[in-house]
Design an enzyme around this catalytic site. Structure first.
Site, PDB file in Angstrom:
ATOM      1  N   CYS A 267       0.800  -1.232   0.000  1.00 12.26           N
ATOM      2  CA  CYS A 267       0.000   0.000   0.000  1.00 12.26           C
ATOM      3  C   CYS A 267       0.828   1.275   0.000  1.00 12.26           C
ATOM      4  CB  CYS A 267      -0.987  -0.019   1.162  1.00 12.26           C
ATOM      5  SG  CYS A 267      -0.232  -0.105   2.804  1.00 12.26           S
ATOM      6  N   HIS A 325      -3.115   1.050   6.635  1.00 11.29           N
ATOM      7  CA  HIS A 325      -3.275   1.094   5.182  1.00 11.29           C
ATOM      8  C   HIS A 325      -2.998   2.522   4.728  1.00 11.29           C
ATOM      9  CE1 HIS A 325      -4.437   0.074   1.199  1.00 11.29           C
ATOM     10  NE2 HIS A 325      -5.498   0.864   1.194  1.00 11.29           N
ATOM     11  N   ASP A 348      -7.040   5.741  -3.946  1.00 11.54           N
ATOM     12  CA  ASP A 348      -6.308   4.571  -3.475  1.00 11.54           C
ATOM     13  C   ASP A 348      -5.908   3.712  -4.667  1.00 11.54           C
ATOM     14  OD1 ASP A 348      -5.197   2.490  -2.087  1.00 11.54           O
ATOM     15  OD2 ASP A 348      -6.922   2.107  -0.801  1.00 11.54           O
TER      16      ASP A 348
END
Length: 702
Positions: A267, A325, A348
């Protein structure tokens, strides 16, 4: 009758230095003309012929495969261009619209003299979004924020655990040589562009569209995107995600490898690369870390954890919770939603779930997330769950029997963090995503979100159902009121190479005598909290405190690269009450210290000393030192040295070319205690200083 002469141009002066300073593009390592939309720029055209009175000039700028984007008008229109005439030359000031398509343009000068029309190519320039222009959708009023979120080429990405937040430096390097070209290439490699280049190019005036395309193309799941993700197993066929310390090496490797996805990322790598690309294009962007981040696969705003009677996690659901995250926020207005939703937008690039058939996420307005408007574009429901889902723990006794032991409405979405403007401090932005946990307003928003999700598909109220694999026990059934409480306490700060000392402290909440059966287990933790059980001990005694240790010999051969261990204690009374106590432990890395030896002068080399202390009581081999820094090093350095003796301090010197005017704080180093030997060595001056009289093998040149 005079015959009009064809206008002949000797050369064009793009006044590069003047325009770059005015457009805040001086930092780009490129000889190309780089401009920002909605702002005037100046050029000087030197002529070989004399301009006739009545001659008419039109500047035509086009981008893409078709001349669809025109940013200038005839010279007699003073609102768009103006000209000052001197013998042999013409000085023009050209204005581009604040909503112009971004990208690489060709600029032509069309001349109408009498009945004759001629066109001359003047050159190329790159047009970017403009956060300094009030009429641009990405306008950001605060100058310090513009510097941080557009011009700063280094930063901090927060990682770790909610109670052990760590800083990791990241080299964005958006101004490094070739990075802007690569960012434009990412747009051209997108599925949208390959399906319809003309429509895709015409939509590149919209930051909502551009940022969404980038979120899809930074990962490689649907196309030959930049980074391929990998979350477990070995990384022999690529690079361990923990070894990346910046975006520049990744982007160049993708570009030079003819768009072959770079292995591997997680991530923070996806977020770091995306931040680089968006900043290079002129969109204000920052990196966000959400601790205890939910991955709600069925979007019902509830994460269920199932454990067996020993405390071991059972994988009975696809839902999960990440220790942390990382995603991005970009700043722009939302013409598609309305002005209430302007500002920071969540993006994202980590491939988790498909959105409209593609692994992409966002932009989702943080205002929409906070207010529970989960029906709005794009992917607001997914992000809402990531920061505000409820967390429910069940004991799974059998296929027909399970017990709901705890429902936590506050666990998910903790310490949502980003780097401060102008410093490396952590700023908590949780309040941008939700109202205070436990407040009446927060619960009202949660219920509103559930209602909107139930109505989203058909427009009628529908029941929010759970996964079919779960038994008939109602998920809304309240958990039993606990009769005991407990917590796990670290007796000392955990350091890699040393034993971990803990105490389980239990408290009786009711004034009666209890016999408590305690089952302890220590497990390796991956970033999605899926665990591998290693050992456990069972006790059946009246208990207040239990002290125990996890020895170095127990975890040294199994520790993951992120150095995380999960300790669980499942406590059960004879009366049937259950309590699950968990503690995430992250072992501290040995520190690296960086010292600049002497003054730093532009375009002169400077010596840098890096010091590392081996914390282990054994020799470690095949060690690698990595270093990179924007404006300091053209490529990432990888320096290898053979071994490191117990508690010996090694000092490494190398010279860095300082071209940026000051020594940047970003200089990022990483060490690999069990790094594999690389076939390609970096040849670089190196010396090792030993502070104890021990022998060590080292070459002066590697």
């Amino acid at each position: 009758l005079a015959v009009p002469l064809t206008l002949k141009i000797a050369n064009v002066n793009w006044q590069s230095k003047l325009n770059k300073a005015a457009h805040h593009t001086s930092d780009y390592s490129s000889t190309e003309v780089i401009l920002r939309r909605g702002q005037a720029f100046k050029i000087t055209v030197n002529l070989q012929t004399i301009v006739q009175s009545g001659d008419n000039f039109t500047f035509i700028a086009s981008t893409g495969n078709f001349p669809m984007a025109h940013i200038s008008h005839p010279s007699h229109s003073s609102s768009k261009t103006s000209a000052l005439h001197e013998p042999g030359c013409m000085n023009f000031t050209i204005f581009s619209p604040a909503d112009a398509v971004i990208g690489r343009y060709k600029l032509k000068l069309q001349t109408v003299s009498g009945n004759k029309v001629s066109s001359t190519l003047l050159g190329q320039f790159v047009l970017l979004f403009n956060p300094w222009c009030p009429n641009d959708d990405v306008y950001m009023a605060n100058e310090k924020e513009r510097w941080e979120y557009v011009l700063n080429d280094s930063g901090i990405i927060f990682q770790g655990l909610e109670k052990h937040i760590q800083q990791e430096a990241w080299n964005y390097g958006q101004f490094e040589e070739g990075i802007l070209d690569i960012s434009l290439a990412i747009l051209d490699r997108s599925l949208n562009h390959r399906q319809d280049p003309a429509v895709d190019t015409s939509n590149r005036n919209n930051p909502t569209y551009v940022s969404r395309v980038i979120s899809a193309t930074v990962n490689s799941n649907d196309e030959k995107g930049v980074v391929e993700g990998k979350w477990n197993g070995k990384y022999c066929s690529g690079t361990n995600p923990l070894q990346w310390s910046g975006s520049v090496t990744i982007l160049r490797k993708w570009y030079r490898g003819r768009y072959k996805p770079v292995r591997y990322g997680q991530c923070w790598v996806f977020a770091g690369v995306m931040c680089t690309v968006l900043r290079s294009l002129g969109i204000p962007t920052r990196v966000i870390t959400n601790f205890n981040s939910a991955h709600d696969t069925n979007i019902n705003l509830s994460i269920d954890e199932y454990i067996d009677i020993s405390g071991k996690t059972l994988h009975l659901t696809e839902d999960s919770v990440w220790n942390f995250h990382v995603w991005n926020e970009s700043w722009f207005i939302r013409r598609d939603l309305g002005s209430f939703y302007d500002g920071w937008q969540v993006l994202d690039a980590t491939p988790q779930e498909r959105s409209k058939g593609i692994y992409q996420c966002g932009p989702a307005s943080t205002r929409a997330i906070k207010e529970g408007h989960v029906n709005l574009d794009y992917d607001s429901s997914f992000v809402f769950a990531a920061v505000n889902a409820d967390y429910v723990t069940w004991i799974h006794y059998s296929k027909k029997r399970k017990e709901r032991i705890y429902s936590d409405t506050r666990k998910i979405g903790k310490f949502i963090s980003t780097k401060a403007v102008g410093s490396n401090a952590r700023v908590d932005v949780t309040a941008n995503y939700k109202y205070p946990e436990g407040s009446l307003k927060e619960r009202r928003v949660y219920k509103k979100a559930l209602k909107l999700l139930g109505m989203r598909s058909t427009g009628k109220r529908t029941k929010i159902t759970r996964c079919r694999r779960r038994s008939s026990v109602a998920w809304t059934q309240p958990a039993q009121k606990p009769s005991i409480s407990g917590k796990l306490i670290l007796d000392a700060s955990p350091v890699i190479g040393q034993d971990i000392l803990l105490t389980l402290s239990l408290r009786n909440l009711i004034s009666d005598f209890k016999t408590i059966k305690v089952k302890l287990s220590a497990s390796l933790v991956l970033r999605d909290r899926k665990k591998k059980r290693r050992n456990s001990v069972s006790l059946s005694i009246p208990v207040k405190e239990i002290s125990f240790k996890i020895s170095y010999s127990q975890y040294k051969n199994s520790l993951m690269d992120d150095r995380k261990i999960l300790v669980t204690a499942l406590c059960e009374t004879k009366q049937g009450a259950s309590l699950l106590v968990e503690k995430d432990i992250v072992l501290q890395d040995p520190l690296l210290t960086i010292k600049v030896l002497g003054p730093t002068v532009v375009h002169k080399a400077v010596n840098v000393q890096v010091t590392f202390t081996n914390p282990l009581s054994e020799v470690v081999t095949d060690c690698v030192l990595q270093a990179e820094g924007s404006g300091l090093l053209k490529e990432q350095l990888r320096i290898k040295y053979v071994n490191a003796i117990w508690l010996i301090i090694h000092s490494l010197w190398w010279k860095i070319w300082n071209k940026s005017g000051f020594f940047k704080k970003i200089l990022k180093t990483k060490q690999s205690l069990k790094g594999k030997r690389e076939s390609d060595n970096i040849f670089f001056p190196l010396d090792i200083k030993l502070l104890k009289s021990q022998d060590i093998y080292c070459n002066e040149m590697f």
